[in-house]
Design a protein around this motif. Structure first.
Motif, PDB file in Angstrom:
ATOM      1  N   GLY A  25     -17.978 -12.610  -2.938  1.00 38.25           N
ATOM      2  CA  GLY A  25     -17.024 -13.630  -2.520  1.00 38.25           C
ATOM      3  C   GLY A  25     -15.610 -13.127  -2.728  1.00 38.25           C
ATOM      4  N   MET A  26     -14.713 -13.481  -1.801  1.00 40.76           N
ATOM      5  CA  MET A  26     -13.369 -12.900  -1.833  1.00 40.76           C
ATOM      6  C   MET A  26     -12.267 -13.957  -1.946  1.00 40.76           C
ATOM      7  SD  MET A  26     -13.953  -9.976   1.010  1.00 40.76           S
ATOM      8  CE  MET A  26     -15.524 -10.473   1.654  1.00 40.76           C
ATOM      9  N   GLU A  27     -11.070 -13.477  -2.223  1.00 34.92           N
ATOM     10  CA  GLU A  27      -9.911 -14.354  -2.364  1.00 34.92           C
ATOM     11  C   GLU A  27      -9.586 -15.039  -1.035  1.00 34.92           C
ATOM     12  OE1 GLU A  27      -5.747 -14.049  -4.789  1.00 34.92           O
ATOM     13  OE2 GLU A  27      -6.220 -12.406  -3.440  1.00 34.92           O
ATOM     14  N   SER A  28      -9.946 -14.416   0.076  1.00 34.85           N
ATOM     15  CA  SER A  28      -9.701 -15.005   1.398  1.00 34.85           C
ATOM     16  C   SER A  28     -10.660 -16.143   1.707  1.00 34.85           C
ATOM     17  CB  SER A  28      -9.859 -13.927   2.472  1.00 34.85           C
ATOM     18  OG  SER A  28     -11.173 -13.408   2.441  1.00 34.85           O
ATOM     19  N   GLY A  29     -11.703 -16.320   0.867  1.00 30.76           N
ATOM     20  CA  GLY A  29     -12.718 -17.338   1.106  1.00 30.76           C
ATOM     21  C   GLY A  29     -13.952 -16.810   1.804  1.00 30.76           C
ATOM     22  N   LEU A  30     -13.897 -15.563   2.304  1.00 32.89           N
ATOM     23  CA  LEU A  30     -15.037 -14.996   3.028  1.00 32.89           C
ATOM     24  C   LEU A  30     -16.127 -14.531   2.070  1.00 32.89           C
ATOM     25  CD1 LEU A  30     -13.135 -12.958   5.764  1.00 32.89           C
ATOM     26  CD2 LEU A  30     -14.112 -15.245   5.940  1.00 32.89           C
ATOM     27  N   ILE A  31     -17.363 -14.502   2.586  1.00 27.29           N
ATOM     28  CA  ILE A  31     -18.527 -14.079   1.790  1.00 27.29           C
ATOM     29  C   ILE A  31     -19.296 -13.034   2.596  1.00 27.29           C
ATOM     30  CG2 ILE A  31     -20.698 -14.831   0.722  1.00 27.29           C
ATOM     31  CD1 ILE A  31     -19.459 -17.642   0.495  1.00 27.29           C
ATOM     32  N   GLU A  32     -19.726 -11.971   1.914  1.00 29.74           N
ATOM     33  CA  GLU A  32     -20.573 -10.950   2.545  1.00 29.74           C
ATOM     34  C   GLU A  32     -21.794 -10.715   1.662  1.00 29.74           C
ATOM     35  OE1 GLU A  32     -18.455  -7.350   3.378  1.00 29.74           O
ATOM     36  OE2 GLU A  32     -16.899  -8.357   4.570  1.00 29.74           O
ATOM     37  N   SER A  57     -22.140 -21.749  -3.601  1.00 29.34           N
ATOM     38  CA  SER A  57     -20.802 -21.201  -3.829  1.00 29.34           C
ATOM     39  C   SER A  57     -19.820 -22.341  -4.079  1.00 29.34           C
ATOM     40  CB  SER A  57     -20.339 -20.374  -2.620  1.00 29.34           C
ATOM     41  OG  SER A  57     -20.113 -21.219  -1.512  1.00 29.34           O
ATOM     42  N   CYS A  58     -18.712 -22.016  -4.739  1.00 34.35           N
ATOM     43  CA  CYS A  58     -17.654 -23.002  -4.934  1.00 34.35           C
ATOM     44  C   CYS A  58     -16.318 -22.280  -4.872  1.00 34.35           C
ATOM     45  CB  CYS A  58     -17.809 -23.742  -6.264  1.00 34.35           C
ATOM     46  SG  CYS A  58     -17.584 -22.699  -7.709  1.00 34.35           S
ATOM     47  N   GLY A  59     -15.250 -23.036  -4.591  1.00 29.81           N
ATOM     48  CA  GLY A  59     -13.967 -22.358  -4.416  1.00 29.81           C
ATOM     49  C   GLY A  59     -12.771 -23.263  -4.585  1.00 29.81           C
ATOM     50  N   ASP A  60     -11.623 -22.654  -4.326  1.00 23.50           N
ATOM     51  CA  ASP A  60     -10.335 -23.333  -4.449  1.00 23.50           C
ATOM     52  C   ASP A  60     -10.158 -24.440  -3.420  1.00 23.50           C
ATOM     53  OD1 ASP A  60      -8.717 -22.754  -6.515  1.00 23.50           O
ATOM     54  OD2 ASP A  60      -7.435 -21.325  -5.477  1.00 23.50           O
ATOM     55  N   ASP A  61     -10.937 -24.392  -2.329  1.00 22.63           N
ATOM     56  CA  ASP A  61     -10.760 -25.377  -1.248  1.00 22.63           C
ATOM     57  C   ASP A  61     -11.497 -26.682  -1.524  1.00 22.63           C
ATOM     58  OD1 ASP A  61     -13.342 -24.499  -0.946  1.00 22.63           O
ATOM     59  OD2 ASP A  61     -13.134 -23.821   1.121  1.00 22.63           O
ATOM     60  N   HIS A  62     -11.817 -26.941  -2.801  1.00 19.05           N
ATOM     61  CA  HIS A  62     -12.465 -28.183  -3.256  1.00 19.05           C
ATOM     62  C   HIS A  62     -13.925 -28.275  -2.822  1.00 19.05           C
ATOM     63  CE1 HIS A  62      -8.195 -30.260  -2.955  1.00 19.05           C
ATOM     64  NE2 HIS A  62      -8.170 -29.089  -3.587  1.00 19.05           N
ATOM     65  N   CYS A  63     -14.457 -27.217  -2.202  1.00 15.76           N
ATOM     66  CA  CYS A  63     -15.793 -27.297  -1.601  1.00 15.76           C
ATOM     67  C   CYS A  63     -16.873 -26.709  -2.492  1.00 15.76           C
ATOM     68  CB  CYS A  63     -15.825 -26.560  -0.256  1.00 15.76           C
ATOM     69  SG  CYS A  63     -14.887 -27.370   1.035  1.00 15.76           S
ATOM     70  N   VAL A  64     -18.028 -27.370  -2.466  1.00 16.06           N
ATOM     71  CA  VAL A  64     -19.287 -26.811  -2.969  1.00 16.06           C
ATOM     72  C   VAL A  64     -20.145 -26.568  -1.733  1.00 16.06           C
ATOM     73  CG1 VAL A  64     -21.406 -27.344  -4.223  1.00 16.06           C
ATOM     74  CG2 VAL A  64     -19.193 -27.999  -5.188  1.00 16.06           C
ATOM     75  N   ARG A  65     -20.668 -25.354  -1.598  1.00 18.92           N
ATOM     76  CA  ARG A  65     -21.450 -25.027  -0.402  1.00 18.92           C
ATOM     77  C   ARG A  65     -22.799 -24.450  -0.804  1.00 18.92           C
ATOM     78  NH1 ARG A  65     -17.637 -24.336   4.138  1.00 18.92           N
ATOM     79  NH2 ARG A  65     -15.564 -24.729   3.299  1.00 18.92           N
ATOM     80  N   VAL A  66     -23.809 -24.740   0.016  1.00 18.47           N
ATOM     81  CA  VAL A  66     -25.140 -24.148  -0.176  1.00 18.47           C
ATOM     82  C   VAL A  66     -25.558 -23.530   1.151  1.00 18.47           C
ATOM     83  CG1 VAL A  66     -27.542 -24.539  -0.818  1.00 18.47           C
ATOM     84  CG2 VAL A  66     -25.737 -25.865  -1.934  1.00 18.47           C
ATOM     85  N   PHE A  67     -26.005 -22.262   1.084  1.00 13.46           N
ATOM     86  CA  PHE A  67     -26.446 -21.536   2.279  1.00 13.46           C
ATOM     87  C   PHE A  67     -27.914 -21.171   2.141  1.00 13.46           C
ATOM     88  CE2 PHE A  67     -22.035 -20.395   1.300  1.00 13.46           C
ATOM     89  CZ  PHE A  67     -21.389 -20.752   2.484  1.00 13.46           C
ATOM     90  N   SER A  71     -14.264 -24.893 -10.146  1.00 13.01           N
ATOM     91  CA  SER A  71     -14.120 -23.683 -10.947  1.00 13.01           C
ATOM     92  C   SER A  71     -15.438 -22.970 -11.260  1.00 13.01           C
ATOM     93  CB  SER A  71     -13.396 -24.020 -12.255  1.00 13.01           C
ATOM     94  OG  SER A  71     -13.871 -25.222 -12.789  1.00 13.01           O
ATOM     95  N   ASP A  72     -16.546 -23.704 -11.296  1.00 12.86           N
ATOM     96  CA  ASP A  72     -17.813 -23.048 -11.651  1.00 12.86           C
ATOM     97  C   ASP A  72     -18.963 -23.852 -11.072  1.00 12.86           C
ATOM     98  OD1 ASP A  72     -19.541 -21.196 -12.700  1.00 12.86           O
ATOM     99  OD2 ASP A  72     -19.078 -21.586 -14.810  1.00 12.86           O
ATOM    100  N   PRO A  92      -9.787 -18.901  -2.214  1.00 18.49           N
ATOM    101  CA  PRO A  92     -10.590 -18.026  -3.071  1.00 18.49           C
ATOM    102  C   PRO A  92     -11.939 -18.621  -3.485  1.00 18.49           C
ATOM    103  CG  PRO A  92      -8.303 -17.964  -3.768  1.00 18.49           C
ATOM    104  CD  PRO A  92      -8.381 -18.976  -2.672  1.00 18.49           C
ATOM    105  N   VAL A  93     -12.976 -17.784  -3.408  1.00 21.02           N
ATOM    106  CA  VAL A  93     -14.313 -18.164  -3.896  1.00 21.02           C
ATOM    107  C   VAL A  93     -14.315 -17.979  -5.413  1.00 21.02           C
ATOM    108  CG1 VAL A  93     -16.775 -17.685  -3.742  1.00 21.02           C
ATOM    109  CG2 VAL A  93     -15.321 -17.351  -1.730  1.00 21.02           C
ATOM    110  N   HIS A  94     -14.700 -19.003  -6.153  1.00 18.08           N
ATOM    111  CA  HIS A  94     -14.692 -18.890  -7.619  1.00 18.08           C
ATOM    112  C   HIS A  94     -16.028 -18.419  -8.184  1.00 18.08           C
ATOM    113  CE1 HIS A  94     -10.741 -20.152  -8.691  1.00 18.08           C
ATOM    114  NE2 HIS A  94     -10.821 -21.274  -8.020  1.00 18.08           N
ATOM    115  N   ARG A  95     -17.124 -18.865  -7.582  1.00 24.46           N
ATOM    116  CA  ARG A  95     -18.419 -18.491  -8.154  1.00 24.46           C
ATOM    117  C   ARG A  95     -19.478 -18.494  -7.068  1.00 24.46           C
ATOM    118  NH1 ARG A  95     -17.195 -16.943 -12.004  1.00 24.46           N
ATOM    119  NH2 ARG A  95     -17.204 -18.418 -13.742  1.00 24.46           N
TER     120      ARG A  95
END
Length: 829
Positions: A756-763, A814-824, A414-415, A792-795
């Motif tokens: 970040g978008m509800e589809s999970g994509l990031i621009e 970034s973090c999202g509904d797909d249980h993932c924490v990601r770093v780019f 969530s955050d 969906p991307v949450h933060r």
């Protein structure tokens, strides 16, 4: 809109993915290519056990992934040495099965096809058999009461088409089948046997050919509870005959081994003799012109709870280059253990030779166990979405040691927030934990970013956690979190964490000289209900001879099992869940509903909090003074839940956005300790739908808002009193759920806005606004969908670069509904 040349362009690399495994039984598969697949919500995740890192997630499923299966998996590794392309099947809760292709040469993934005729309900199991390096067969079961069998022909080249045909669809009835195993029958009959088991406590054997025509051959009825796992061995030589072994496990806690032997049909056999043989040895079934005898070889008793999985050790190659099936079984159970079973050389009785497992209080057992292709490592996945890997590191054998594995949340995240010193990210989730992920500077690693790992689990809670923010603290490691309760909780880093962080980040001894004497808390203890975490103090020795000076404090002697530990290498699951808690120092009472969002000013002195709200009186924002923890303000302006808040970089203004489609800006002035004045600057309806996200320009008083109406708008605060719309970005294809603004050049007042978008994509969008000029925007980069979230991307949170002119190597979490924490990692080009 400005032209592309007005903005900047960027290049993005994936640095880290953290995710937990879906809590379903057939979710994990270990491939012959030595990669492990698993479902993380509706993402298909791939991790490499050698480096303990998740390599990628594959988008495609609309529902949660229930099961994955490699073709070939570790069982067929001996056949797959020359295969340049490996295939992966994944089935989801909607009944959809997708086939993926992995090229071992360039390490590229390809979505090949969605299997036609999806099941009407969720897929429960997929099993397969590699017929040759060019073709395979697989079967899938579903809770809709059907089992489908497919023939798959691989292409001769990467451009060629795969041929997939459904050879059989079996209707099983109301009792769902939850486990399948498929193999060829011994002898050159060309017949296949499919074993299935499930909720009727029976093992059903179906025989057929590659062209189909699968018919029920017999049923085995020895188990007294649901069948949970089945696995066929490769042909085994015994007593001068070739047979195959079938192992089954059940919720009756037992494991049974069945032997299937080919028997010659004598011309003078009559039904009475066959029935007599059946009575003595077990059932007989026919496949074409051959008949087969089934007998129960062994009953293995050793687990104390449901046995969720059993698997034969993969075949090995002998020195003569011949393949042989080791007599070795792996079982995994809800009793939190995995066992390896082998027959005694003299008696042939199967005994348990290795037991590994988790003894911690919080693991609820293992959902499955898996061999690696060479048979010297075993992997379990557990109830807490966690992986547990042991490797035989002995010179001869038998010395099984736990290994590092990827970890992460097993529910929506969530955050997320960067630490004040930017050394790590902290994430909170609906799995009721907060977790710290950090790069671990390994001496062997050539990568300057280091390998990222979970290094602490500061909060293990009894409620879903929704929001978090860092505040000022000793060593700058103190945070506030808000959950599905009406209380915010404050946590402080203990000494054991600071020492571990020192090893992870190689901060040097000076890091501690500043802290000496400041941090007296060594770690934390968990309460019975998982709510308040009590501190464990370092043993301070006052200058007195009284031996009872430590009374009233939780000491290491009183709680031996919760000893906080300083880690010199990344901790494993059991250590994380038990030895890395942070103590809770304060609770903040005031809100009437579940906490929804938190933020802190950049000095770390003032915290703003909001809760879920359906009315204006509940939707107020509370201000808290860090240190005294007094409530110093209640800001009224919104009528529904405030979804996000952020302080401007100079801390003069607080921006809030809400479900009521409005944003508000407050001016905030601190007059001294516990004295804060605030004033509503503006309240404005900004979008046609819920506003999910907002972010300030770090170099000025411009800010962006993002909404469910698929738009992002950029606003300017003029003279501290009025707000003007500067720019509306072109509509996005999906709702905007997260924003984060990164400054690049103060002189030109330009920056990068992550969307970040509800589809999970990031621009990433390049924004520029010089005083007197119109604001301009250009899309700098669209992230590759294989790099993004699939829900969906949450933060989104930028890591603030060190105070230098060079802005290359920026990092975005970034973090999202797909249980993932990601770093780019983002580089400007």
């Amino acid at each position: 809109m400005g032209s592309k040349s007005d903005g900047v362009e960027a290049k993005v690399e994936r640095v880290f993915i953290g995710a937990g495994c879906n809590r379903v039984v057939n979710n994990v598969s270990w491939g012959a290519c030595d990669l492990v697949s698993f479902g993380a919500q509706n993402a298909l995740a791939i991790f490499c056990p050698k480096i303990a890192q998740i390599l990628t997630t594959l988008p495609g499923h609309k529902a949660s992934v229930n099961c994955t299966y490699w073709l070939p998996n570790s069982k067929f590794a001996f056949k797959a040495k020359d295969m340049e392309r490996h295939f992966l099947l994944s089935g989801d809760a909607d009944g959809v099965i997708i086939l993926w292709e992995f090229s071992t040469g360039d390490k590229k993934w390809r979505h090949v096809l969605q299997v036609p005729q999806p099941h009407k309900k969720g897929v429960t199991c997929i099993t397969g058999i590699l017929m040759s390096t060019k073709d395979a067969m697989f079967a899938s079961s579903s809770s809709d009461g059907t089992v489908n069998i497919w023939d798959l022909v691989f292409p001769s080249s990467s451009e060629g088409d795969r041929k997939l045909s459904c050879v059989e669809s079996l209707s099983i009835g109301p009792k769902t089948m939850v486990t399948l195993s498929l193999t060829e029958l011994p002898g050159n009959s060309g017949h296949l046997v499919l074993a299935m088991g499930g909720l009727d406590n029976k093992i059903h054997l179906y025989c057929g050919q590659r062209s189909g025509k699968f018919v029920l051959a017999c049923q085995l009825k020895e188990h007294t509870d649901w069948i949970r796992s089945l696995d066929f061995s490769f042909p085994v030589d015994g007593d001068g005959e070739t047979c195959i072994l079938l192992v089954s496990s059940s919720q009756d806690k037992g494991i049974r081994i069945w032997k299937i032997t080919s028997r010659d049909v004598l011309a003078n056999d009559n039904k009475s003799e066959i029935s007599l043989i059946s009575y003595i040895k077990g059932p007989v079934f026919y496949a074409g012109s051959s008949s087969y005898q089934i007998s129960m070889e062994s009953l293995l008793i050793g687990h104390e709870d449901w046995v969720y999985s059993v698997a034969w050790q993969p075949p090995l190659m002998s020195k003569e280059n011949e393949c042989y099936q080791p007599q070795s079984l792996l079982s995994a159970s809800m009793d939190k253990t995995m066992m390896i079973w082998k027959p005694e050389k003299t008696t042939g009785i199967w005994i348990n030779v290795v037991t590994v497992g988790e003894l911690s209080h919080c693991a609820l057992g293992f959902y499955g166990g898996h061999w690696n292709p060479s048979g010297d490592a075993i992997l379990a996945h557990g109830y807490g979405g966690s992986f547990h890997l042991w490797k035989d590191v002995g010179v001869t054998s038998g010395d099984w040691k736990p290994q590092k594995v990827p970890s992460g949340h097993f529910a929506p995240v969530s955050d997320i927030v960067w630490a004040k010193g930017q050394e790590y990210v902290l994430s909170v989730s609906h799995d009721q934990t907060s977790r710290i992920f950090s790069p671990w500077a390994e001496k062997s690693s050539l990568d300057d970013l280091g390998n990222w790992h979970e290094i602490a689990r500061p909060q293990v809670h009894g409620h879903d956690i929704n929001c978090v923010t860092f505040i000022e603290g000793k060593g700058n490691h103190r945070f506030v979190s808000g959950a599905d309760e009406k209380v915010s909780r404050v946590f402080e880093a203990p000494l054991s964490f600071l020492k571990t962080l020192n090893h992870a980040a190689s901060l040097g001894s000076s890091f501690f000289d500043e802290l000496k004497g400041d941090v007296q808390i060594l770690g934390a203890n968990m309460s019975a209900l998982g709510l308040s975490q009590k501190p464990i103090y370092t043993q301070v020795a006052p200058e007195t001879n009284d031996k009872n000076t430590n009374d009233g404090l939780d000491t290491l002697e009183t709680i031996p099992e919760a000893v906080p530990v300083e880690f010199t290498e990344p901790p494993i699951e059991e250590q994380l869940s038990w030895h890395t808690l942070w103590p809770e120092s304060h609770k903040l009472y005031g809100h009437g509903n579940e906490l929804y969002s938190l933020c802190c000013d950049h000095k770390g002195k003032l915290v703003a909090s909001s809760c879920k709200a359906q009315s204006a009186s509940v939707a107020e924002i509370w201000l808290w003074q860090v240190g005294s923890w007094k409530s110093v303000g209640r800001l009224h302006s919104h009528s529904l839940t405030v979804t996000q808040m952020e302080f401007s970089r100079d801390d003069d203004f607080l921006l809030a956005v809400s479900r009521d489609r409005h944003f508000t800006v407050f001016s905030i002035k601190e007059h001294g300790p516990d004295e804060v004045s605030y004033e509503l600057v503006t309240r404005q309806e900004a979008h046609k739908r819920i506003i999910w996200a907002c972010s300030w320009n770090p170099f000025g008083h411009e800010f962006a808002t993002g909404s469910r109406d698929k738009t992002v708008k950029v606003w300017g605060l003029e003279n501290g009193s009025s707000v003007k719309l500067l720019l509306t970005l072109p509509p996005f294809k999906s709702s905007v759920t997260a924003l984060s603004w990164m400054g690049i050049s103060r002189q030109r007042n330009n920056g990068l806005l992550a969307v970040g978008m509800e589809s999970g994509l990031i621009e990433l969008w390049s924004l520029s606004h010089k005083s007197g000029d119109a604001a301009t925007a250009a899309c700098a980069v669209q992230f590759d969908p294989y790099m993004c979230h699939v829900s969906p991307v949450h933060r989104l949170k930028w890591k603030t670069p060190e105070k230098s002119k060079d802005s290359s190597g920026m990092q975005l979490a970034s973090c999202g509904d797909d249980h993932c924490v990601r770093v780019f990692k983002v580089d400007l080009v």
